[in-house]
Enzyme design. Structure first.
Site, PDB file in Angstrom:
ATOM      1  N   LYS A 184     -38.203  53.886  55.198  1.00  0.00           N
ATOM      2  CA  LYS A 184     -38.275  53.459  56.601  1.00  0.00           C
ATOM      3  C   LYS A 184     -39.691  52.986  56.974  1.00  0.00           C
ATOM      4  CE  LYS A 184     -33.934  54.404  57.727  1.00  0.00           C
ATOM      5  NZ  LYS A 184     -33.078  54.831  56.641  1.00  0.00           N
TER       6      LYS A 184
HETATM    7  C1  LIG Z   1     -31.608  55.681  56.974  1.00  0.00           C
HETATM    8  C2  LIG Z   1     -30.554  55.663  57.989  1.00  0.00           C
HETATM    9  C3  LIG Z   1     -29.982  56.843  58.485  1.00  0.00           C
HETATM   10  C4  LIG Z   1     -30.192  58.160  57.869  1.00  0.00           C
HETATM   11  O1  LIG Z   1     -31.495  58.595  57.891  1.00  0.00           O
HETATM   12  P1  LIG Z   1     -31.866  59.945  57.111  1.00  0.00           P
HETATM   13  O2  LIG Z   1     -33.210  60.283  57.667  1.00  0.00           O
HETATM   14  O3  LIG Z   1     -31.907  59.584  55.649  1.00  0.00           O
HETATM   15  O4  LIG Z   1     -30.840  60.947  57.416  1.00  0.00           O
HETATM   16  C5  LIG Z   1     -29.118  56.767  59.565  1.00  0.00           C
HETATM   17  N1  LIG Z   1     -28.794  55.583  60.102  1.00  0.00           N
HETATM   18  C6  LIG Z   1     -29.292  54.422  59.632  1.00  0.00           C
HETATM   19  C7  LIG Z   1     -28.904  53.151  60.316  1.00  0.00           C
HETATM   20  C8  LIG Z   1     -30.173  54.419  58.545  1.00  0.00           C
HETATM   21  O5  LIG Z   1     -30.630  53.266  58.052  1.00  0.00           O
END
Ligand SMILES: *Cc1c(COP(=O)(O)O)cnc(C)c1O
Length: 377
Positions: A184
């Site tokens: 992210k």
């Molecule tokens: C990465 C992601 C998640 C999940 O995030 P985590 O921190 O890995 O639980 C949820 N929604 C979207 C749209 C994502 O890209």
């Protein structure tokens, strides 16, 4: 062309981030404590919201939001099929039913004009996803939610820096959930947060992330010892000081990171707009795009072939996302079939995500562009 490896993603952790983490590693408290508190205050300030609670993932943040709303069996939650599976899975965890609504062809975001049709007396909430970093039509969705008395949870995993008509994540939704997963925009490897304006929810989240305990370890240890009690059945997803320490300085740099990614997006846009064999999603004039992912759309019949060719040439690629309703589990459980959410499927079958991170060099960007243009033609 010379073969080289351009990774799909490289993190952006600086020496300062690592030093901040080392401070925690050399300290007494590795679990939830001072660094988490600091991060929460800083992040709330950045978002312009009252409260932030650090958790271990966005999945947990979404789950806690649903649990706070007491969503369970016989309830329905509306969401988009064009997202990471976590968005729908959390609804399943609660025993509720995910009800998908198709997306806009221009942006890939949930189509606000289709939401009302999907609302039933069982609908309790809607989880919207600000896809790739561009915010949904939050104003319109807020109006619909108010009309029917349903809550809005923003899956803001892609969108920390984004705005729409000056509105940021969490400002109009009831809860905004963030991810600091490895790829992210800012990351602690794994991590998440939930933001809100509601003091009662904030207090609940603080306890719910740690078994429903009335005092955390740092409280018990640093102050005069007081027994803890358990007020309700909570969960175990508290952010650690180790995670928080990695995020503190990244938050200071987030606008810089965003500016760099905007620049890369502009270079990509300019180069790819000349290629008639691929398409780009639209960035609306009212949007400030958080620029999480950069995707191009190609003809569905050739997408996988292009993916493999790009990989062979050393370009890291990904697909964000194959629609959730066509995952084996959801097809089997709810009898979804191909064609049910045609636009999400069309984007899901056409999309390719390209390398997109601040560390990309000019040479690497040029190489991505020339490789894509030599393959997609
Ligand atoms: C990465 C992601 C998640 C999940 O995030 P985590 O921190 O890995 O639980 C949820 N929604 C979207 C749209 C994502 O890209």
């Amino acid at each position: 062309m010379r073969k080289r490896k351009i990774e799909f993603y490289k993190h952006n952790l600086s020496l300062q981030d690592k030093q901040e983490c080392l401070k925690v590693l050399n300290s007494l408290f590795l679990t939830t404590g001072e660094a988490v508190k600091k991060f929460e205050l800083k992040f709330a300030h950045y978002l312009g919201l009252k409260y932030v609670v650090g958790v271990t993932s966005c999945t947990d943040a979404l789950f806690l939001a649903l649990k706070y709303l007491q969503i369970g069996k016989d309830d329905e939650v509306i969401t988009t099929p064009l997202s990471f599976i976590a968005t729908a899975n959390v609804i399943e965890y609660c025993g509720a039913k995910p009800v998908f609504v198709d997306v806009e062809e221009e942006t890939g975001n949930i189509d606000a004009n289709l939401i009302e049709k999907a609302i039933t007396p069982k609908t309790k909430a809607i989880i919207i996803v600000h896809l790739y970093g561009q915010m949904c039509d939050i104003k319109k969705i807020r109006k619909i939610a108010d009309k029917y008395g349903i809550k809005i949870i923003e899956d803001s995993a892609h969108c920390i820096e984004g705005e729409r008509n000056g509105v940021k994540p969490g400002a109009l939704g009831d809860f905004a959930c963030f991810s600091f997963y490895a790829t992210k925009n800012i990351t602690s490897g794994e991590g998440g947060a939930i933001a809100c304006q509601n003091g009662k929810a904030y207090e609940w989240f603080q306890k719910a992330r740690l078994h429903g305990m009335s005092k955390n370890a740092a409280d018990r240890y640093s102050k005069k010892y007081e027994h803890y009690d358990m007020e309700f059945l909570g969960y175990k997803c508290n952010m650690s000081n180790i995670q928080a320490s990695l995020l503190l300085n990244q938050l200071d740099r987030i606008e810089k990171i965003s500016e760099r990614k905007e620049k890369i997006a502009m270079i990509y846009n300019k180069a790819f707009s000349k290629n008639s064999h691929l398409k780009l999603l639209k960035v609306l004039p009212e949007s400030k795009h958080a620029r999480h992912l950069y995707t191009v759309l190609v003809i569905p019949q050739k997408r996988d072939e292009y993916l493999h060719k790009l990989q062979e040439k050393g370009i890291g690629v990904a697909v964000n996302f194959r629609p959730i309703h066509l995952m084996k589990y959801y097809m089997k459980k709810y009898r979804y079939k191909v064609g049910d959410f045609a636009i999400a499927e069309k984007i899901g079958n056409s999309t390719i995500s390209l390398p997109f991170y601040p560390k990309l060099t000019k040479e690497e960007i040029d190489c991505v562009i020339s490789t894509v243009n030599s393959i997609v033609k």
